[in-house]
Design an enzyme around this catalytic site. Sequence first.
Site, mmCIF file in Angstrom:
data_model
loop_
_atom_site.group_PDB
_atom_site.id
_atom_site.type_symbol
_atom_site.label_atom_id
_atom_site.label_comp_id
_atom_site.label_asym_id
_atom_site.label_seq_id
_atom_site.Cartn_x
_atom_site.Cartn_y
_atom_site.Cartn_z
ATOM 1 N N ASP A 24 -32.784 20.636 -24.569
ATOM 2 C CA ASP A 24 -34.130 20.508 -23.985
ATOM 3 C C ASP A 24 -34.245 20.959 -22.528
ATOM 4 O OD1 ASP A 24 -33.875 18.922 -26.216
ATOM 5 O OD2 ASP A 24 -34.431 17.065 -25.216
ATOM 6 N N ARG A 154 -36.291 6.660 -25.271
ATOM 7 C CA ARG A 154 -35.837 7.701 -24.357
ATOM 8 C C ARG A 154 -36.905 8.727 -23.956
ATOM 9 N NH1 ARG A 154 -33.011 8.655 -29.206
ATOM 10 N NH2 ARG A 154 -33.661 10.516 -30.360
ATOM 11 N N GLU A 206 -39.611 12.237 -29.988
ATOM 12 C CA GLU A 206 -38.805 12.513 -28.803
ATOM 13 C C GLU A 206 -39.652 13.274 -27.785
ATOM 14 O OE1 GLU A 206 -34.306 12.944 -30.504
ATOM 15 O OE2 GLU A 206 -35.494 14.754 -30.689
HETATM 16 C C1 FRU Z 1 -34.266 16.136 -28.029
HETATM 17 C C2 FRU Z 1 -33.199 15.121 -27.655
HETATM 18 C C3 FRU Z 1 -33.771 14.064 -26.744
HETATM 19 C C4 FRU Z 1 -32.570 13.567 -26.006
HETATM 20 C C5 FRU Z 1 -31.753 14.831 -25.845
HETATM 21 C C6 FRU Z 1 -30.266 14.596 -25.891
HETATM 22 O O1 FRU Z 1 -33.764 17.354 -28.440
HETATM 23 O O2 FRU Z 1 -32.642 14.558 -28.819
HETATM 24 O O3 FRU Z 1 -34.471 13.039 -27.423
HETATM 25 O O4 FRU Z 1 -32.878 12.974 -24.783
HETATM 26 O O5 FRU Z 1 -32.140 15.697 -26.888
HETATM 27 O O6 FRU Z 1 -29.569 15.744 -25.526
#
Ligand code: FRU
Length: 474
Positions: A24, A154, A206
């Site tokens: 991300d 998160r 997310e």
């Molecule tokens: C989304 C995710 C988020 C998390 C991150 C971990 O792609 O799963 O929810 O914070 O990647 O790398």
Amino acid sequence: NSKVASEQHRPQIHFTPPSGWMNDPNGMVYSNGTYHLFYQHYPDSTVWGPMHWGHATSTNLVEWQHKPIALYPDSLGYIFSGSAVVDTRNTSGLGKNGKAPLVAIFTYHDTTGERKGRNDFQSQAIAFSNDDGKTWTKYAGNPVLANAGIRDFRDPKVGWNEATKKWIMTLAVQDRVAFYSSPDLKNWTKESEFGKEVGAHGGVWECPDLFMLEHGGQQHWVLIVNLNPGGPNGGSATQYFVGKFDGQHFTPYSNETQWLDYGPDEYAGITWSNTGKRKIFLGWMSNWQYANLVPTKTWRSATTVPRELRLEQVGGKYRIASLPVAELQVLAIQTMQGQQQGVLNGPVRMNLTTQSLDAFSITLKNKVGQKVVLGYDAATNSFYMDRRASGKISFEPGFAAIHRAPRFSATPNIKLTLIVDKASVELFADDGLTVMTQIFFPDNDYESYSIDVKDSSAIQSFQVTPYRSMYLQG
Ligand code: FRU
């Protein structure tokens, strides 16, 4: 740089990490003329692992300078996704001499807690910078938002709410979103939850985002929620809601599930902070179904092109439209009238306008017979992208597929923009009302294209703009 630029499959007009793993985009914030891009990064391997925040900066959103890693994992955990703000009023008190610090708000993912079977292994924390993002200090009082025992908790996206004079944190909590408020980025109060009765729930929610867009002289609130899996073409995707936010509760105008990008390869997209009314969106150009398996050697993954978001009303419904940011023009070499057949020699933008709603397709191909086909299907009034014969496809059984997206516009002809790079194509139809992103890995770079239509008079105009590589000076 030139070594990196010539690697097989290395994107030339899309951001990639110098080496190692990326997922991300995180903490994008504009400050003092500089766009900051942080990203989920594991520098020691090309697969996902202990997460850091990588860092790059740009003054024009297209040419990026790599910076030292901003945040390293520590005893509290990996550094998961989140956001960053300019704390203009120094509400946090973390600014030096009363100046405005940059504050990053991220998730700590505590693998030790997870291994012990605890459910409270994700919490929210902050770090601050008083030198314009060069160096970061983690706040001594972390975490600032502890976890009461919820497994998925998160990806805090924080913004200043002018009406309530408070910070609002939008947080992904299982398959919901929770809103928290704070006067100082350190003390957070839960305001509400959203998502029980609406939206797609094929996976976990997310990377949310909450911001305003203007339409017809009025401000509307947009809530972005990334979802994995459960996307319209399988795996990861970005859904959104348009509605009202009163500082505590978000209320959507409609219960319809809407997708910001229908392709398989835009995920975890969120917007830059501190860009005023302009909203610039950036996504990760991959999909958790195969992100760890794609056939690149020294790095994995790229971002999408930065996209400017607008609100449109189509058939009485509010929809987000997005187009590549105007700054991409910095890389344009020239714009020419395109022919129905032509060569591809590096990254390119294609702008095609049709006369009618007749079917058409565009094929990108190489000399070993590999190709990507995309186009408009009149019978179903939809767009598609076909990568079944695109090149390397066997690394994951679902990769070779056709992906489809509905058309929303009611205009009697189609306007299409394509952004083609070494390993991706992004399709923006009808000024960005329908968007699709797809990656591919041909054995040889695609070197020619052709447009197929029943009657060539169906093409009203076609322009091709070759781009120089971001690794070459303008
Ligand atoms: C989304 C995710 C988020 C998390 C991150 C971990 O792609 O799963 O929810 O914070 O990647 O790398």
